[in-house]
Design a protein around this motif. Structure first.
Motif: not given
Lengths: 460, 511
Positions: A93-100, A125-131, A292-300
């Motif tokens: 299932s989809y998660s919330a836009a910023a991540g679980i 903080i936002y999680i994205s498919p890779g940084s 290969g899993l493609r997950a990164g995050y940004v902290e603003l």
């Protein structure tokens, strides 16, 4: 700096794939396999994934495994916990836009622990498919395509090439500041100043991109250097984009990773409350190496709340980051603790320091590697050698491309030429990943030495 | 009455939140002001909206928090019928797919006798194609080659043997990623020369969001609500000619089966669209992510590629096209894996070179998503051990969806003031709602678009989250909402009943 070479873009990678195919088909070559150290791809270079991570992911993907006695108890419990956070109990299932949300919270706790207790707010903080995805999104918000003069972004030379691509594709102008090779790639404020001045009349710089620890150059900034950059950003009103992907890859003597966030906070007012900062991390590097899993995050940090609302919309139209990648991020930021059955296996792997070997080769020089995943040695060629190489090269390419092409064909080692990252005019470098397992690194250095001696002899 | 007052107050607060985009400064900001402000930021980004995850969903999440904290409400849970997320609504994943993916994640399981041989074979093949035999290694930006070959074979089989070249297949992070990538390639020019992109009204708001972000000109062509949301070439022509006055129309986007409308285009219609695209020199973008979700009698999915090639070389050699598919919908519903691909047809080789560069900015699509896609295009065959279970599960999902599509249309059409076109395909219903003038006025008073007001009230009173039609586009003066047909049948019946009661109540209140 990059334009003319764009025709050759991807040519080396295509040839490497061709050679790999040929080897698979049994074509005879001076080597049995290609040592692929072209990217910071740890698994691709032979590093094994962490067992705990993969066991948890497998159980999340196929929940009947949670009842299997073949998996350690902490794995099963963790998988259950992760699935409990997924909507409908499924990683599909989809998660919330910023991540679980619980994972975003884990990340904020991780950052807080890392930074000696300085709080980190989950809503920043936002999680994205890779940084790179996050970097792209933040750049998109910063870059005003309709502005005149065009938006500028200060970038180091040498610089990670994908970010440069992102910047130029958004229609912004890169403003290079040269790291000092003679001083182990130190970042000098005077050079930042010079770069900023060079932008006058050309573009309007709004952001300063820093990579720490470095890529491709293997430096780790001292705290003093980080402070200088923050002060400069504050004085000149620049948005700080800090790529900290290699924060877990620090091995130099007396080197320590200190985050920009922490330093900013400890510098106190007026800096701590005003300098706008975006720092990036991911599961791709460090001891997980899960590119290969493609997950990164940004902290603003210190961003305008009104702008944050739009940033939220930008991330939400991308739906969300892959859930398996998000779970891997959670395992990275909230790993097994001492006492957990999986704790002993969950260890950090440090790359081999190969500068000794590289520096022993005539015509090669490289400052001691302090951190990151790459060596970026300099090819010291005489002008005569440069000319001879240019003439021999089929496509009149530069000596570094020529070197890498020959190294691939003859030595079966896939590296990338320095021009991809930028380098001072008239200097040539190659970049290769140094995080392969020990036996592969030894083979790599052996082949490199052998090829290098031949090359230098042919082109002296 | 007291609860009504509370709800109105809540709505007023929400309206303020929604419309109030500029906020006061936060503690600690000096007189200097920030670098990144509403004024300095990319103006295009300010225009981006994405209703599917927009303000109403944010309110829904808030309400869920309140429920968790024990706040008393007229309902015990929020039903999120806003997003096309099947697993979130209880749909089960396909066993075979998850078995293979588990094996890929933790290859030691290949020794486990509880996994069937056909699953192990697929996992081994995928792992062999991965760097270091790990799904944690980068793949090439275009996607793992043997998977692209499998996708090409799937397309060939689906399209009756028409060849598909793996070099024209680009794997992506969900179909959305590929759609945005192609738009980035196509959008250029300044002023009157700015690229115009034709999109249906109503549309899936990723398109409008992407067009706003890229600063492209959105050209609306209206689907015909009175004729089951069909597409008329006359309307396409009208929209195109009007657009030529102020932009350079270059692209035509079609979603088939449709989102939010669910219409499944006839073969004739697809031919007409292709002919139109050729005549008017337009690049065709065919969003076919719902290609397995076809329910209505007499409806069939026809791929644009197949029809294009069957129209002969005059068309198949010239019309430039990209078609999109994903692992998020159909019978898989694996949204969280972010798997997808596009196939490009007749793209200029130099443009393809630029496309390679564009996709390299993402490095590569998620490898588990690529692996999943491989299984979708290469599912168990009749002679394989997992076939029976696979077919059973697949059929169950699709037939349940078909039943829910029928049920939805049936029940909504019993409500005076709600008109529901047949849900021929996809996962949504987009019924028209008649709103009393007093309700429209009240909405205006609160600073809300009328169907947002309606949906907000439904959310506050019944805990059902839908997306207002304004988020997708609709003819002026008409109102709609989009609801997914994904909740389990029993729950769906309750939801339909509640919406019916709400609608009657709402109409009564504002009569």
């Amino acid at each position: 700096m990059w334009n003319m070479k764009q025709l050759a873009y991807g040519a080396l990678a295509r040839r490497a794939n061709q050679i790999k195919d040929e080897l698979r088909q049994g074509v005879r070559k001076p080597y049995k396999e290609v040592i692929d150290v072209f990217q910071g791809d740890l698994h691709g270079a032979g590093m094994k994934p962490l067992t705990f991570v993969r066991q948890v992911l497998a159980a999340c993907v196929y929940p009947p495994l949670i009842n299997s006695n073949n998996l350690p108890l902490d794995v099963r419990q963790r998988a259950q916990k992760e699935l409990g956070r997924c909507v409908g109990g499924s990683v599909g299932s989809y998660s919330a836009a910023a991540g679980i949300p619980e994972i975003v919270h884990s990340i904020s706790e991780f950052i807080k622990r890392r930074d000696g207790g300085i709080p980190s707010h989950p809503e920043n903080i936002y999680i994205s498919p890779g940084s790179q995805w996050s970097i792209s999104n933040i750049l998109n918000v910063l870059v005003n395509r309709e502005a005149s003069p065009r938006t500028g972004v200060l970038i180091p030379v040498p610089c990670y090439n994908i970010t440069v691509l992102s910047i130029t594709q958004l229609g912004a102008v890169t403003v290079p500041y040269y790291l000092s090779e003679e001083q182990a790639w130190a970042l000098q404020v005077e050079e930042l100043q010079r770069a900023l001045e060079s932008a006058k009349g050309v573009c309007s710089p709004v952001a300063l991109y820093v990579i720490n620890p470095g890529n491709p150059a293997g430096y780790v900034q001292s705290q003093k250097s980080v402070q200088e950059v923050i002060r400069f950003a504050w004085e000149k009103r620049l948005f700080l984009l800090v790529d900290e992907l290699y924060q877990d890859c620090v091995y130099g003597e007396n080197c320590e990773f200190v985050s920009y966030k922490r330093t900013l906070s400890e510098m106190g007012p007026p800096f701590s409350g005003t300098v706008e900062l975006a720092s990036f991390h991911s599961v791709s590097k460090g001891f997980l190496g899960e590119c290969g899993l493609r997950a990164g995050y940004v902290e603003l940090v210190n961003l305008d709340p009104a702008v944050m609302k739009h940033i939220h919309t930008i991330f939400s139209k991308d739906s969300c980051a892959p859930v398996l990648g998000q779970i891997a991020l959670d395992l990275m930021t909230d790993p097994p603790k001492p006492g957990d059955p999986s704790y002993p296996l969950y260890k950090q792997v440090g790359p081999e320091n190969c500068t000794l070997v590289i520096n022993s080769l005539p015509g090669f020089s490289c400052p001691p590697l302090e951190g990151g995943l790459f060596a970026f040695p300099r090819l010291n060629l005489t002008p005569k050698a440069v000319q001879k190489a240019k003439v021999t090269a089929e496509m009149q390419e530069d000596p570094d491309t020529f070197y890498c092409t020959r190294l691939l064909e003859e030595g079966g080692v896939f590296t990338s030429p320095g021009w991809e990252y930028g380098q001072k005019e008239g200097t040539y470098h190659i970049r290769f990943c140094i995080a392969a397992p020990q036996d592969i690194m030894e083979e790599l250095l052996r082949r490199l030495s052998s090829f290098h001696m031949t090359f230098m002899k042919d082109f002296s | 009455m007291k609860s009504m007052y509370k709800i109105t107050l809540q709505l007023q607060r929400c309206a303020r939140d929604i419309t109030n985009m500029s906020q006061q400064a936060v503690n600690g900001i000096s007189h200097r002001g920030r670098v990144l402000t509403l004024d300095s930021m990319n103006p295009n980004v300010k225009r981006v909206e994405y209703a599917v995850r927009g303000p109403i969903v944010q309110r829904a999440v808030q309400i869920e928090k309140e429920l968790k904290e024990g706040v008393k409400k007229p309902f015990t849970e929020v039903i999120k019928a806003n997003i096309g997320d099947a697993h979130a609504m209880g749909q089960k994943p396909i066993t075979f797919f998850r078995q293979v993916l588990a094996l890929c994640s933790y290859p030691a399981l290949l020794e486990d006798s509880k996994f069937p041989e056909d699953a192990k074979k697929r996992a081994q093949r995928i792992l062999e194609a991965c760097g270091g035999h790990s799904i944690g290694a980068y793949s090439t930006s275009q996607g793992i080659e043997c998977i692209r070959q499998d996708v090409a074979r799937y397309i060939e089989k689906r399209d009756g043997g028409i060849p598909s070249n793996p070099d024209n297949i680009y794997l992506s992070t969900g179909a959305s990623d590929a759609i945005v990538t192609i738009l980035k390639l196509l959008v250029c020019g300044e002023g009157r020369d700015r690229t115009g992109v034709m999109i249906s009204i109503p549309q899936y708001p990723l398109y409008s969001a992407a067009l706003a972000d890229l600063g492209a000109v959105q050209i609306n062509y209206y689907l015909d609500e009175d004729n089951c949301w069909s597409l008329n070439i006359t309307e396409l022509r009208r929209a195109l000619n009007a657009a030529r006055e102020h932009c350079n129309p270059r692209v035509l986007c079609i979603i088939n089966p449709g989102n939010p409308t669910g219409q499944v285009q006839s073969r004739q219609c697809i031919e007409d669209v292709i002919r139109f695209a050729k005549e008017e020199h337009l690049f065709l973008m065919a969003d076919e992510v719902y290609q397995d979700n076809v329910y209505a009698e007499g409806c069939q999915f026809h791929s644009f590629k197949k029809v294009l090639f069957e129209m002969g070389p005059e068309y198949s050699n010239t019309v430039e096209m990209a078609s999109f598919h994903s692992t998020s919908k159909c019978y898989m519903g694996e949204c969280g894996f972010r798997g997808g691909y596009m196939e490009v047809i007749n793209l200029d080789p130099e443009v393809k070179a630029q496309l390679i560069k564009l996709v390299s900015v993402r490095l590569c699509p998620p490898v588990p998503g690529q692996a999943l896609l491989d299984l979708v295009v290469n599912p168990p065959q009749p002679d394989e051990p997992s076939y029976a279970t696979f077919m059973k599960e697949r059929t169950a999902v699709l037939s349940t969806l078909a039943e829910k599509a029928r049920l939805t249309e049936q029940i909504f059409n019993t409500v005076p003031g709600i008109t529901c076109n047949p849900v021929q395909g996809a996962m949504y219903t987009f019924p028209g709602i008649t709103l009393p003038q007093k309700a429209i006025d009240k909405a205006k008073e609160l600073g809300l678009v009328p169907d947002m007001f309606y949906c907000m009230r439904l959310l506050e009173e019944d805990g059902i989250c839908l997306v207002p039609g304004s988020g997708f586009g609709q003819r002026e003066g008409t109102y709609h909402f989009r609801m997914t047909i994904l909740p389990p049948t029993d729950k769906l019946k309750v939801v339909l009943q509640k919406i019916r009661e709400f609608h009657l109540r709402f109409t009564q209140e504002f009569s």
